[in-house]
Design a protein around this motif. Structure first.
Motif, PDB file in Angstrom:
ATOM      1  N   SER A  64      44.939  37.634  43.444  1.00  0.00           N
ATOM      2  CA  SER A  64      46.193  37.365  42.745  1.00  0.00           C
ATOM      3  C   SER A  64      46.021  37.685  41.268  1.00  0.00           C
ATOM      4  CB  SER A  64      46.581  35.893  42.892  1.00  0.00           C
ATOM      5  OG  SER A  64      47.692  35.590  42.075  1.00  0.00           O
ATOM      6  N   LYS A  65      47.005  38.356  40.691  1.00  0.00           N
ATOM      7  CA  LYS A  65      46.962  38.613  39.242  1.00  0.00           C
ATOM      8  C   LYS A  65      47.105  37.314  38.459  1.00  0.00           C
ATOM      9  CE  LYS A  65      48.523  43.355  38.875  1.00  0.00           C
ATOM     10  NZ  LYS A  65      49.531  44.254  38.308  1.00  0.00           N
TER      11      LYS A  65
ATOM     12  N   TYR B 224      41.954  42.068  46.874  1.00  0.00           N
ATOM     13  CA  TYR B 224      43.008  41.538  46.018  1.00  0.00           C
ATOM     14  C   TYR B 224      43.210  40.060  46.314  1.00  0.00           C
ATOM     15  CZ  TYR B 224      47.395  40.816  43.634  1.00  0.00           C
ATOM     16  OH  TYR B 224      48.367  40.323  42.795  1.00  0.00           O
TER      17      TYR B 224
ATOM     18  N   LYS C 197      35.220  41.366  43.396  1.00  0.00           N
ATOM     19  CA  LYS C 197      34.260  42.262  44.038  1.00  0.00           C
ATOM     20  C   LYS C 197      33.614  41.495  45.179  1.00  0.00           C
ATOM     21  CE  LYS C 197      30.836  45.706  43.158  1.00  0.00           C
ATOM     22  NZ  LYS C 197      30.133  46.481  42.184  1.00  0.00           N
TER      23      LYS C 197
ATOM     24  N   ARG D 148      39.319  39.710  38.451  1.00  0.00           N
ATOM     25  CA  ARG D 148      39.529  40.741  37.426  1.00  0.00           C
ATOM     26  C   ARG D 148      40.982  40.755  36.961  1.00  0.00           C
ATOM     27  NH1 ARG D 148      35.723  45.547  38.417  1.00  0.00           N
ATOM     28  NH2 ARG D 148      33.913  44.506  39.275  1.00  0.00           N
ATOM     29  N   GLN D 149      41.250  41.480  35.891  1.00  0.00           N
ATOM     30  CA  GLN D 149      42.594  41.551  35.322  1.00  0.00           C
ATOM     31  C   GLN D 149      43.628  42.103  36.307  1.00  0.00           C
ATOM     32  OE1 GLN D 149      43.592  40.156  32.450  1.00  0.00           O
ATOM     33  NE2 GLN D 149      41.494  39.409  32.341  1.00  0.00           N
ATOM     34  N   ASN D 150      43.185  42.933  37.253  1.00  0.00           N
ATOM     35  CA  ASN D 150      44.110  43.487  38.236  1.00  0.00           C
ATOM     36  C   ASN D 150      44.277  42.571  39.455  1.00  0.00           C
ATOM     37  OD1 ASN D 150      41.698  43.849  39.573  1.00  0.00           O
ATOM     38  ND2 ASN D 150      41.923  46.044  39.870  1.00  0.00           N
ATOM     39  N   GLY D 151      43.642  41.381  39.438  1.00  0.00           N
ATOM     40  CA  GLY D 151      43.792  40.410  40.516  1.00  0.00           C
ATOM     41  C   GLY D 151      42.785  40.542  41.638  1.00  0.00           C
ATOM     42  N   GLU D 152      41.783  41.402  41.485  1.00  0.00           N
ATOM     43  CA  GLU D 152      40.803  41.630  42.540  1.00  0.00           C
ATOM     44  C   GLU D 152      39.476  40.943  42.225  1.00  0.00           C
ATOM     45  OE1 GLU D 152      42.056  46.044  44.153  1.00  0.00           O
ATOM     46  OE2 GLU D 152      40.557  45.912  42.568  1.00  0.00           O
TER      47      GLU D 152
ATOM     48  N   ALA E  18      43.823  35.979  37.222  1.00  0.00           N
ATOM     49  CA  ALA E  18      42.999  36.871  36.405  1.00  0.00           C
ATOM     50  C   ALA E  18      42.214  36.070  35.371  1.00  0.00           C
ATOM     51  CB  ALA E  18      43.868  37.913  35.717  1.00  0.00           C
TER      52      ALA E  18
END
Length: 83
Positions: A23-24, A21, A14, A8-12, A27
């Protein structure tokens, strides 16, 4: 046979109902988790290992690029010497 996740954009990513987390920097990229013989999940970005998923603590455990020497391995020839 890998579990593929999009970062995801925040580096996480699911993972098992939670978020881990990674890494950003990754992303928007896909990462792959493969189960090892010991039951751990190794996370990779293409051929690059990122670490192992710690499902209990919901985090990625990164491996050090410097691996410890096996017992009895010869010491560095410069160790103990001033340069």
């Amino acid at each position: 046979e890998a579990a593929v996740r999009s970062v995801r954009q925040n580096g996480e990513i699911k993972w098992n109902g939670g978020f881990i987390y990674v890494s950003k920097t990754l992303a928007g990229e896909a990462v792959a988790a493969t189960e090892t013989e010991t039951g751990q999940w190794a996370l990779h970005f293409y051929a690059h290992p990122l670490g192992f998923i710690d499902g209990r603590h919901k985090k990625l455990v990164r491996r050090s690029p410097i691996q410890p020497r096996p017992d009895g391995a010869a010491a560095d020839s410069n160790s103990g010497r001033k340069l």
